[in-house]
Design a protein around this motif. Structure first.
Motif, PDB file in Angstrom:
ATOM      1  N   VAL A  66      -0.221  12.570   2.846  1.00  0.00           N
ATOM      2  CA  VAL A  66      -0.777  13.413   3.924  1.00  0.00           C
ATOM      3  C   VAL A  66      -1.895  14.339   3.426  1.00  0.00           C
ATOM      4  O   VAL A  66      -2.113  15.416   3.975  1.00  0.00           O
ATOM      5  CB  VAL A  66       0.322  14.222   4.683  1.00  0.00           C
ATOM      6  N   LEU A  84       0.868  -1.174   0.000  1.00  0.00           N
ATOM      7  CA  LEU A  84       0.000   0.000   0.000  1.00  0.00           C
ATOM      8  C   LEU A  84       0.902   1.220   0.000  1.00  0.00           C
ATOM      9  O   LEU A  84       1.830   1.305   0.803  1.00  0.00           O
ATOM     10  CB  LEU A  84      -0.870  -0.043   1.259  1.00  0.00           C
ATOM     11  N   GLY A 101      -4.905  12.816   2.792  1.00  0.00           N
ATOM     12  CA  GLY A 101      -6.110  12.032   3.079  1.00  0.00           C
ATOM     13  C   GLY A 101      -6.346  10.885   2.100  1.00  0.00           C
ATOM     14  O   GLY A 101      -7.277  10.101   2.281  1.00  0.00           O
ATOM     15  N   THR A 133      -6.191   7.309   3.608  1.00  0.00           N
ATOM     16  CA  THR A 133      -7.388   6.965   4.379  1.00  0.00           C
ATOM     17  C   THR A 133      -8.523   6.566   3.443  1.00  0.00           C
ATOM     18  O   THR A 133      -9.214   5.569   3.663  1.00  0.00           O
ATOM     19  CB  THR A 133      -7.811   8.177   5.244  1.00  0.00           C
TER      20      THR A 133
HETATM   21  N1  ACO Z   1       3.505   7.834  10.590  1.00  0.00           N
HETATM   22  C1  ACO Z   1       2.562   8.431  11.353  1.00  0.00           C
HETATM   23  N2  ACO Z   1       1.400   8.850  10.905  1.00  0.00           N
HETATM   24  C2  ACO Z   1       1.151   8.683   9.592  1.00  0.00           C
HETATM   25  C3  ACO Z   1       2.067   8.083   8.706  1.00  0.00           C
HETATM   26  C4  ACO Z   1       3.284   7.644   9.261  1.00  0.00           C
HETATM   27  N3  ACO Z   1       4.222   7.071   8.521  1.00  0.00           N
HETATM   28  N4  ACO Z   1       1.536   8.097   7.476  1.00  0.00           N
HETATM   29  C5  ACO Z   1       0.336   8.675   7.586  1.00  0.00           C
HETATM   30  N5  ACO Z   1       0.102   9.009   8.853  1.00  0.00           N
HETATM   31  C6  ACO Z   1      -1.081   9.628   9.409  1.00  0.00           C
HETATM   32  C7  ACO Z   1      -1.405  10.977   8.843  1.00  0.00           C
HETATM   33  O1  ACO Z   1      -0.749  12.003   9.533  1.00  0.00           O
HETATM   34  C8  ACO Z   1      -2.899  11.020   9.019  1.00  0.00           C
HETATM   35  O2  ACO Z   1      -3.231  11.368  10.348  1.00  0.00           O
HETATM   36  P1  ACO Z   1      -4.545  12.242  10.696  1.00  0.00           P
HETATM   37  O3  ACO Z   1      -5.703  11.428  10.189  1.00  0.00           O
HETATM   38  O4  ACO Z   1      -4.504  12.369  12.159  1.00  0.00           O
HETATM   39  O5  ACO Z   1      -4.384  13.512   9.949  1.00  0.00           O
HETATM   40  C9  ACO Z   1      -3.307   9.573   8.799  1.00  0.00           C
HETATM   41  O6  ACO Z   1      -2.168   8.796   9.060  1.00  0.00           O
HETATM   42  C10 ACO Z   1      -3.779   9.277   7.397  1.00  0.00           C
HETATM   43  O7  ACO Z   1      -3.103  10.092   6.492  1.00  0.00           O
HETATM   44  P2  ACO Z   1      -3.436  10.079   4.947  1.00  0.00           P
HETATM   45  O8  ACO Z   1      -3.157  11.433   4.369  1.00  0.00           O
HETATM   46  O9  ACO Z   1      -4.787   9.520   4.713  1.00  0.00           O
HETATM   47  O10 ACO Z   1      -2.360   9.020   4.444  1.00  0.00           O
HETATM   48  P3  ACO Z   1      -1.395   9.144   3.178  1.00  0.00           P
HETATM   49  O11 ACO Z   1      -2.171   9.522   1.970  1.00  0.00           O
HETATM   50  O12 ACO Z   1      -0.209   9.928   3.501  1.00  0.00           O
HETATM   51  O13 ACO Z   1      -0.976   7.608   3.019  1.00  0.00           O
HETATM   52  C11 ACO Z   1       0.706   5.983   3.535  1.00  0.00           C
HETATM   53  C12 ACO Z   1      -0.380   6.901   4.089  1.00  0.00           C
HETATM   54  C13 ACO Z   1       0.065   5.037   2.525  1.00  0.00           C
HETATM   55  C14 ACO Z   1       1.300   5.176   4.685  1.00  0.00           C
HETATM   56  C15 ACO Z   1       1.757   6.868   2.834  1.00  0.00           C
HETATM   57  O14 ACO Z   1       2.336   7.721   3.756  1.00  0.00           O
HETATM   58  C16 ACO Z   1       2.860   6.084   2.134  1.00  0.00           C
HETATM   59  O15 ACO Z   1       2.725   5.730   0.968  1.00  0.00           O
HETATM   60  N6  ACO Z   1       3.983   5.837   2.846  1.00  0.00           N
HETATM   61  C17 ACO Z   1       5.136   5.154   2.263  1.00  0.00           C
HETATM   62  C18 ACO Z   1       4.843   3.713   1.959  1.00  0.00           C
HETATM   63  C19 ACO Z   1       4.425   2.908   3.178  1.00  0.00           C
HETATM   64  O16 ACO Z   1       4.981   3.025   4.244  1.00  0.00           O
HETATM   65  N7  ACO Z   1       3.396   2.048   2.961  1.00  0.00           N
HETATM   66  C20 ACO Z   1       2.928   1.084   3.953  1.00  0.00           C
HETATM   67  C21 ACO Z   1       3.910  -0.002   4.083  1.00  0.00           C
HETATM   68  S1  ACO Z   1       3.282  -1.450   4.835  1.00  0.00           S
HETATM   69  C22 ACO Z   1       2.521  -2.309   3.607  1.00  0.00           C
HETATM   70  O17 ACO Z   1       2.571  -1.937   2.446  1.00  0.00           O
HETATM   71  C23 ACO Z   1       1.774  -3.542   3.952  1.00  0.00           C
END
Ligand code: ACO
Length: 175
Positions: free
Chosen positions: A99, A91, A101, A104
Motif C-alpha cells: 500500500v 506478483l 504504491g 502499481t
Molecule cells: N484489495 C483492494 N485494493 C487493493 C488491494 C486489495 N487486495 N491491494 C492493493 N489495492 C489497492 C490499493 O489500495 C491501491 O489503491 P489506490 O491506487 O486507490 O490507492 C492500489 O490497489 C495499488 O496499491 P499499491 O500500493 O500500488 O499496491 P501494493 O504495493 O500494496 O501491491 C499487491 C499490491 C501486489 C496485490 C500486494 O498487496 C500483495 O502483495 N498482496 C498479496 C499477494 C497477492 O495477492 N498477489 C496477487 C495474487 S494474484 C497473482 O499473483 C497472479
C-alpha cells in the motif's frame, strides 16, 4: 528502490535474487504450493522483475539479498513471444511494504517491458482478493486475445479470475 530483470542464467546474483523473490511469493501467496512457486520462479522460460531496496536483509525476514540489496517484491511472468502475450504467474510485495504504491510501479514496469519486447497482452489468473488491485492496473475479465492463442497455455482454476490487460504500442507506461 530499483527494479531488476532477473532470469535464471545460473549466476550467483540471479540465484540469490530469485531465492529472495521466491520467499516473498511463498509468504504472500500462502495458497500456492511451495514446490510449484519454486519451480516456476527458477524455470528458464519465466522471467522476473524484482523490486530491490538498498540495505541488509532483516533477520528472520526470509528474504535474500544480493549486492547489498534486498528483494521486497516482484513479478514472475512467462512470455509467449509467438502468441505475443505474457502470463503473469506471481506478483507480490512484502507485507511491510504494501500500500505504498510499489505494486502499481511494479506493474507499470512489467507492462513497459512487455510492450517493448513486442507483446500485446498480459494475462493473469488473479486471486479473488487481488482482483480489485488488477482492475486498478487496467486488467479486465473481458478476454480479447483469441482463445486459440492462449488455450492450453493458461491454467484457469477455482478461486481465481482470468484477467487481461491490453498493451498499447503508443503508451509510455512509465510516464
Ligand atoms: N484489495 C483492494 N485494493 C487493493 C488491494 C486489495 N487486495 N491491494 C492493493 N489495492 C489497492 C490499493 O489500495 C491501491 O489503491 P489506490 O491506487 O486507490 O490507492 C492500489 O490497489 C495499488 O496499491 P499499491 O500500493 O500500488 O499496491 P501494493 O504495493 O500494496 O501491491 C499487491 C499490491 C501486489 C496485490 C500486494 O498487496 C500483495 O502483495 N498482496 C498479496 C499477494 C497477492 O495477492 N498477489 C496477487 C495474487 S494474484 C497473482 O499473483 C497472479
Amino acid at each position: 528502490v530499483s527494479f531488476r530483470v532477473v532470469v535464471n542464467d545460473g549466476s550467483k546474483d540471479a540465484l540469490l535474487n530469485l531465492l529472495g523473490l521466491k520467499n516473498v511469493f511463498i509468504k504472500q501467496l500462502p495458497n500456492m504450493p511451495r514446490a510449484y512457486v519454486s519451480r516456476l520462479v527458477f524455470d528458464r522460460k519465466h522471467e522476473s522483475l524484482a523490486l530491490m531496496k538498498p540495505g541488509a536483509t532483516p533477520v528472520g525476514s526470509g528474504s535474500a539479498a544480493a549486492g547489498g540489496q534486498t528483494v521486497i517484491g516482484g513479478c514472475c511472468y512467462r512470455p509467449f513471444r509467438e502468441q505475443k502475450f505474457a502470463e503473469v504467474a506471481f506478483l507480490a510485495i512484502s507485507q511491510t511494504e504494501q500500500v505504498l504504491g510499489y505494486g502499481t510501479r511494479l506493474m507499470a514496469q512489467v507492462k513497459e517491458r512487455a510492450k517493448r519486447s513486442g507483446l500485446t497482452h498480459l494475462l493473469t489468473c488473479a486471486d479473488n482478493n487481488a482482483v480489485p488491485y488488477f482492475k486498478k492496473q487496467g486488467f479486465s475479465k473481458k478476454i480479447t486475445l483469441p482463445f486459440p492463442l492462449w488455450q492450453g497455455r493458461i491454467k484457469d482454476y477455482e478461486g481465481v479470475l482470468l484477467m487481461e490487460c491490453k498493451l498499447h504500442a503508443q503508451v509510455d507506461y512509465l510516464n
